[in-house]
Design a protein around this motif. Structure first.
Motif, PDB file in Angstrom:
ATOM      1  N   GLY A 227       0.862  -1.258   0.023  1.00 40.29           N
ATOM      2  CA  GLY A 227       0.025   0.206  -0.162  1.00 40.29           C
ATOM      3  C   GLY A 227       0.854   1.331  -0.027  1.00 40.29           C
ATOM      4  N   LEU A 228       1.892   1.025   0.823  1.00 42.34           N
ATOM      5  CA  LEU A 228       2.686   2.444   0.969  1.00 42.34           C
ATOM      6  C   LEU A 228       3.517   2.622  -0.501  1.00 42.34           C
ATOM      7  CD1 LEU A 228       4.351   2.160   4.466  1.00 42.34           C
ATOM      8  CD2 LEU A 228       3.079   3.970   3.624  1.00 42.34           C
ATOM      9  N   ILE A 229       4.105   1.538  -1.032  1.00 41.75           N
ATOM     10  CA  ILE A 229       4.611   1.777  -2.183  1.00 41.75           C
ATOM     11  C   ILE A 229       3.676   2.328  -3.452  1.00 41.75           C
ATOM     12  CG2 ILE A 229       6.061   0.351  -4.121  1.00 41.75           C
ATOM     13  CD1 ILE A 229       6.669  -1.372  -1.669  1.00 41.75           C
ATOM     14  N   ARG A 230       2.509   1.815  -3.412  1.00 47.59           N
ATOM     15  CA  ARG A 230       1.539   2.172  -4.144  1.00 47.59           C
ATOM     16  C   ARG A 230       1.353   3.907  -4.066  1.00 47.59           C
ATOM     17  NH1 ARG A 230      -3.716  -0.320  -3.135  1.00 47.59           N
ATOM     18  NH2 ARG A 230      -3.767   1.561  -1.882  1.00 47.59           N
ATOM     19  N   ASP A 231       1.205   4.124  -2.949  1.00 46.23           N
ATOM     20  CA  ASP A 231       1.108   5.567  -2.551  1.00 46.23           C
ATOM     21  C   ASP A 231       2.086   6.447  -3.102  1.00 46.23           C
ATOM     22  OD1 ASP A 231      -1.180   5.034  -1.284  1.00 46.23           O
ATOM     23  OD2 ASP A 231      -0.258   5.397   0.820  1.00 46.23           O
ATOM     24  N   THR A 232       3.386   5.719  -3.165  1.00 41.50           N
ATOM     25  CA  THR A 232       4.601   6.421  -3.493  1.00 41.50           C
ATOM     26  C   THR A 232       4.660   6.731  -5.150  1.00 41.50           C
ATOM     27  OG1 THR A 232       5.921   5.797  -1.991  1.00 41.50           O
ATOM     28  CG2 THR A 232       7.217   6.399  -3.548  1.00 41.50           C
TER      29      THR A 232
ATOM     30  N   GLN B 130      16.243  13.561  -3.407  1.00 45.05           N
ATOM     31  CA  GLN B 130      15.633  13.160  -2.249  1.00 45.05           C
ATOM     32  C   GLN B 130      14.748  12.009  -2.589  1.00 45.05           C
ATOM     33  OE1 GLN B 130      13.913  16.283  -0.387  1.00 45.05           O
ATOM     34  NE2 GLN B 130      12.727  15.225   1.162  1.00 45.05           N
ATOM     35  N   MET B 131      13.901  12.101  -3.627  1.00 40.55           N
ATOM     36  CA  MET B 131      13.110  11.281  -4.134  1.00 40.55           C
ATOM     37  C   MET B 131      13.499   9.876  -4.361  1.00 40.55           C
ATOM     38  SD  MET B 131      10.714  13.699  -6.270  1.00 40.55           S
ATOM     39  CE  MET B 131       9.217  12.838  -6.679  1.00 40.55           C
ATOM     40  N   THR B 132      14.623  10.053  -4.867  1.00 36.29           N
ATOM     41  CA  THR B 132      15.368   8.791  -5.407  1.00 36.29           C
ATOM     42  C   THR B 132      15.835   7.959  -3.972  1.00 36.29           C
ATOM     43  OG1 THR B 132      16.256   9.630  -7.319  1.00 36.29           O
ATOM     44  CG2 THR B 132      17.475   7.660  -6.699  1.00 36.29           C
ATOM     45  N   ARG B 133      16.325   8.788  -3.107  1.00 37.23           N
ATOM     46  CA  ARG B 133      16.897   8.194  -1.670  1.00 37.23           C
ATOM     47  C   ARG B 133      15.504   7.555  -0.986  1.00 37.23           C
ATOM     48  NH1 ARG B 133      20.607   8.281  -4.113  1.00 37.23           N
ATOM     49  NH2 ARG B 133      22.309   9.710  -4.135  1.00 37.23           N
TER      50      ARG B 133
ATOM     51  N   ALA C 167      10.070   7.139   4.951  1.00 38.21           N
ATOM     52  CA  ALA C 167      10.421   7.343   3.532  1.00 38.21           C
ATOM     53  C   ALA C 167       9.315   7.680   2.767  1.00 38.21           C
ATOM     54  CB  ALA C 167      10.917   6.157   3.128  1.00 38.21           C
ATOM     55  N   SER C 168       8.211   7.091   2.857  1.00 37.34           N
ATOM     56  CA  SER C 168       6.831   7.794   2.154  1.00 37.34           C
ATOM     57  C   SER C 168       6.856   9.093   2.478  1.00 37.34           C
ATOM     58  CB  SER C 168       5.821   6.724   2.710  1.00 37.34           C
ATOM     59  OG  SER C 168       4.553   6.889   1.858  1.00 37.34           O
ATOM     60  N   ALA C 169       6.704   9.541   3.825  1.00 36.68           N
ATOM     61  CA  ALA C 169       6.597  10.958   4.083  1.00 36.68           C
ATOM     62  C   ALA C 169       7.627  11.944   3.237  1.00 36.68           C
ATOM     63  CB  ALA C 169       6.499  11.226   5.349  1.00 36.68           C
ATOM     64  N   ASP C 170       8.863  11.604   3.287  1.00 34.84           N
ATOM     65  CA  ASP C 170       9.990  12.244   2.415  1.00 34.84           C
ATOM     66  C   ASP C 170       9.648  12.436   0.921  1.00 34.84           C
ATOM     67  OD1 ASP C 170      11.191  12.563   5.074  1.00 34.84           O
ATOM     68  OD2 ASP C 170      13.167  11.320   4.346  1.00 34.84           O
ATOM     69  N   PHE C 171       9.190  11.093   0.498  1.00 35.14           N
ATOM     70  CA  PHE C 171       8.825  11.309  -0.885  1.00 35.14           C
ATOM     71  C   PHE C 171       7.906  12.090  -1.194  1.00 35.14           C
ATOM     72  CE2 PHE C 171       6.949  10.163  -4.691  1.00 35.14           C
ATOM     73  CZ  PHE C 171       8.108   9.795  -5.678  1.00 35.14           C
ATOM     74  N   SER C 172       6.759  12.282  -0.354  1.00 36.08           N
ATOM     75  CA  SER C 172       5.727  12.967  -0.425  1.00 36.08           C
ATOM     76  C   SER C 172       6.019  14.538  -0.327  1.00 36.08           C
ATOM     77  CB  SER C 172       4.626  12.746   0.740  1.00 36.08           C
ATOM     78  OG  SER C 172       3.242  12.591   0.197  1.00 36.08           O
ATOM     79  N   ALA C 173       6.632  15.041   0.598  1.00 37.85           N
ATOM     80  CA  ALA C 173       7.177  16.216   0.862  1.00 37.85           C
ATOM     81  C   ALA C 173       7.993  16.752  -0.407  1.00 37.85           C
ATOM     82  CB  ALA C 173       8.228  16.341   1.961  1.00 37.85           C
ATOM     83  N   ALA C 174       9.098  16.021  -1.026  1.00 34.24           N
ATOM     84  CA  ALA C 174       9.844  16.169  -2.072  1.00 34.24           C
ATOM     85  C   ALA C 174       8.991  16.614  -3.371  1.00 34.24           C
ATOM     86  CB  ALA C 174      10.837  15.375  -2.455  1.00 34.24           C
ATOM     87  N   GLN C 175       7.839  15.530  -3.612  1.00 31.05           N
ATOM     88  CA  GLN C 175       6.963  15.514  -4.647  1.00 31.05           C
ATOM     89  C   GLN C 175       5.992  16.909  -4.638  1.00 31.05           C
ATOM     90  OE1 GLN C 175       3.591  15.369  -4.689  1.00 31.05           O
ATOM     91  NE2 GLN C 175       3.381  14.945  -6.965  1.00 31.05           N
TER      92      GLN C 175
END
Lengths: 139, 164
Positions: free
Chosen positions: A125-130, B48-51, B138-146
Motif C-alpha cells: 500500500g505504501l509503495i503504491r502511494d509513492t 531526495q525522491m530517489t533516496r 520514507a513515504s513522507a519524505d517522498f511526499s514532501a519532495a513531490q
C-alpha cells in the motif's frame, strides 16, 4: 521506478510465501487425526522452508530482497502413540500411531503468517502511494 | 550581449552562457545564486525522491524476509556518501594530475547490514515496527519532495504559458 516495481515484487513474493505457510499449517491441522495416508502411514507434519531470493547486495544497486519457498519438508519427529484398541489401525498392543501434529503450534504459526501477510500488504500500500504520488507530477 | 539566463537568480550582468544555469559550467567566485538555481533545486528534490524510494525498497525487502531464517536486516546508509561528498569538495583539483579529483564521482550510498538489533533464535533480526516506521518515514519524505517539485513545475508551466 524499477526500484519500486522491484519492491512490490519482493512484497508480493512474501505474500505468496506466507500464504503457502498458512496453507501448510491448515493442512497440518486438518490432518491432525489422519492415521492413514497414501502410503498407509499416518500423516506427517509438513513445514515450509523460506529462503531469501538471490540478491546481490555488493553490486551497489539498491533493491528489495524477495523471499521464496525453498522447500516443503516433512517433520521427522516420531508419531504420537495413543491407546485405542478398537481403532482399525491399532497395532497388536492396541496403540494407534497418530500424526506428529501439535495443533496449538500450528495455530501460533498461522498467527505469525497472518501478521507477516498483513505487514507486507501494508508495505505494498505504501509503495503504491509513492507510485501514485510520482505519477501526479505529470498532471 | 544579451543575458541568456533562464532562471531568476541575482541580477545578471555577465551574460553568462546557458550551460552555467544548468550547473555544468564552472562556478564563478562570489556568486551566491548557484545553489538557488531552479536546476539545482530540481536535482536536489530528485535526489531526495530517489533516496526515499531506495529506503522504501530496502524496508520492503526486510519485511518480505520477516520469517526467513538467518536473514539480517539491511539498510541504506547515506552518511558515508555524504561525508565523502563533503570531504571531496573541500579539496579542489586544479590540475588533471592531482589525486582525488572530482573524476572519481560522488560516493554511492551503500546497502549494509544493521548492527545492534535483537536477533531471534533462527538468526533473523528483522523488526516489524522498525521496518514499517522506516517505510512510513520514507513515504513522507517522498511526499514532501513531490509536493515541492510539483509546485516548482507549476511555476515553470505558469512561465511557459505567459501567466495565463
Amino acid at each position: 521506478m524499477s526500484t519500486l516495481i522491484g519492491a512490490i515484487n519482493a512484497s508480493a513474493s512474501a505474500l505468496d510465501a506466507q500464504r503457502a505457510r498458512m496453507e501448510v499449517a491448515v493442512s497440518n491441522m486438518a490432518n491432525a487425526e489422519s492415521t492413514r495416508g497414501a502410503d498407509g502411514q499416518p500423516y506427517r507434519r509438513r513445514e515450509v522452508v523460506l529462503a531469501t531470493k538471490d540478491h546481490d547486495a555488493m553490486s551497489g544497486h539498491i533493491e528489495a530482497a524477495g523471499v521464496e519457498v525453498a522447500a516443503v519438508v516433512e517433520d521427522q519427529a516420531p508419531f504420537r502413540r495413543r491407546f485405542e484398541p478398537s481403532h482399525p489401525d491399532a497395532d497388536a498392543d492396541g496403540f494407534v500411531a497418530v500424526p506428529n501434529v501439535d495443533v496449538p503450534e500450528e495455530m501460533v504459526d498461522m498467527l505469525g503468517a497472518a501478521r507477516a501477510y498483513q505487514a507486507n500488504l501494508t508495505a505494498i500500500g505504501l509503495i503504491r502511494d509513492t507510485v501514485q504520488k510520482a505519477l501526479e507530477l505529470g498532471k | 550581449m544579451p543575458c541568456t539566463c533562464v532562471t531568476r537568480h541575482l541580477p545578471c550582468t555577465s551574460g553568462a552562457p546557458l550551460d552555467r544555469v544548468f550547473g555544468s559550467g564552472h562556478v564563478t567566485e562570489g556568486q551566491v545564486g548557484d545553489i538557488f538555481s531552479d536546476a539545482a533545486i530540481t536535482a536536489a528534490l530528485g535526489r531526495q525522491m530517489t533516496r526515499a524510494v531506495q529506503r522504501q525498497a530496502v524496508a520492503a525487502g526486510n519485511l518480505a524476509n520477516l520469517d526467513t531464517p538467518g536473514y539480517r536486516t539491511r539498510e541504506v546508509r547515506f552518511d558515508d556518501a555524504l561525508n565523502a561528498e563533503l570531504g571531496g569538495s573541500a579539496m579542489a583539483a586544479t590540475d588533471a594530475r592531482h589525486f582525488g579529483s572530482a573524476a572519481t564521482g560522488p560516493a554511492l550510498p551503500a546497502e549494509e547490514e544493521v548492527a545492534g538489533l535483537a536477533t531471534r533464535r533462527d538468526g533473523n533480526n528483522v523488526q516489524l515496527d522498525r521496518e514499517l516506521l522506516s517505510m512510513g518515514r520514507a513515504s513522507a519524505d517522498f511526499s514532501a519532495a513531490q509536493t515541492v517539485l510539483a509546485a516548482k513545475f507549476r511555476l515553470v508551466r505558469y512561465a511557459i504559458n505567459e501567466g495565463r
